[in-house]
Enzyme design. Sequence first.
Site, mmCIF file in Angstrom:
data_model
loop_
_atom_site.group_PDB
_atom_site.id
_atom_site.type_symbol
_atom_site.label_atom_id
_atom_site.label_comp_id
_atom_site.label_asym_id
_atom_site.label_seq_id
_atom_site.Cartn_x
_atom_site.Cartn_y
_atom_site.Cartn_z
ATOM 1 N N LYS A 57 0.805 -1.212 0.000
ATOM 2 C CA LYS A 57 0.000 0.000 0.000
ATOM 3 C C LYS A 57 0.841 1.266 0.000
ATOM 4 C CE LYS A 57 -3.474 -0.452 -0.537
ATOM 5 N NZ LYS A 57 -4.008 -0.698 -1.903
ATOM 6 N N HIS A 109 6.868 -7.469 -2.639
ATOM 7 C CA HIS A 109 6.822 -6.823 -1.324
ATOM 8 C C HIS A 109 7.808 -7.484 -0.369
ATOM 9 C CE1 HIS A 109 3.420 -4.493 -2.558
ATOM 10 N NE2 HIS A 109 2.574 -5.485 -2.574
ATOM 11 N N SER A 139 -4.407 2.866 4.680
ATOM 12 C CA SER A 139 -4.688 2.281 3.376
ATOM 13 C C SER A 139 -4.748 0.760 3.467
ATOM 14 C CB SER A 139 -3.621 2.708 2.368
ATOM 15 O OG SER A 139 -3.894 2.199 1.087
#
Length: 291
Positions: A57, A109, A139
């Site tokens: 995010k 990620h 988020s």
Amino acid sequence: MAEKEKRKVRPFYPFNEYEGMTLPHMSPTKKDVDKFMGSVRNFNSRETDVLMCSAMKSGTHWVHEIVSMLLHQTTEYNSHGELNDCNFECQTDWDRLEQWNSPRFFQTHLPLMYLPTKHVENGYKIIYLNRNPKDRAVSNFHFMHKKGVPVGSWNDFFDNFVLNDSVYGGWFSFTKEFEKAVSQKRNNILPITFENLITATIPTIRELATFLGVSADDRYIHDIADKCSFTNMKNNKTDVPSTINSGKTVIWRKGIIGDWKNLFTVAQNEKFDQMYEQEMKGCDVQFTYNA
């Protein structure tokens, strides 16, 4: 739109565990997480490969679009599904990637310590994307809710996913490891932030173009900035299947700086600031928290 409404959100939960790190529910990690992590480390990187590493995010889809345009010298949006195709966590057939033409662009990620050994040791290009942890947390809260993760209320999420963050090893570990590598200049890493993309869009895209070694005059950079503005992306970019829920995106929400103020209580903000000061001691990195 009718076709979009038929799509289902790709499972994101239950999570998987690996060496104390929480990984979202993806086919490769669900089937055999040890084999998957080995495949990532042993990936046969090329010198021309570009790898984007981002905290969840932080604007991954946004930067992916910009970089793809720069690499392919176009202002056309990617075709449907391309982000998942290049996402390490979604790979079920690593051999097929050998058939891709250079330059290849991948995204993950995963923390720096788990990246392809060949890519890191040979100093191949890495774009390191991050975002201020408060906006990122808010988020992430909305994203996980829409993806069906039982996170509970914001207060529950704050206790279980902000104060005790273990997803992909946690934001603090991810950030400190990359910031250390950047400061020591031991890898070929370009650091960019979500906030700079908002407040200094043109200079940031120009910086990306220079890092990638691609041709980009002022008009072309401005065209990319316009095409990849948050409003245009939200209204016109077709999301991959895993980001559609009943015809509504779970990716493009607000795209602003300072949304954390809508959920963080005064007490929570103070508690997070104390934790940040302790965790980030000795790490010289600054984030923008207000627009």
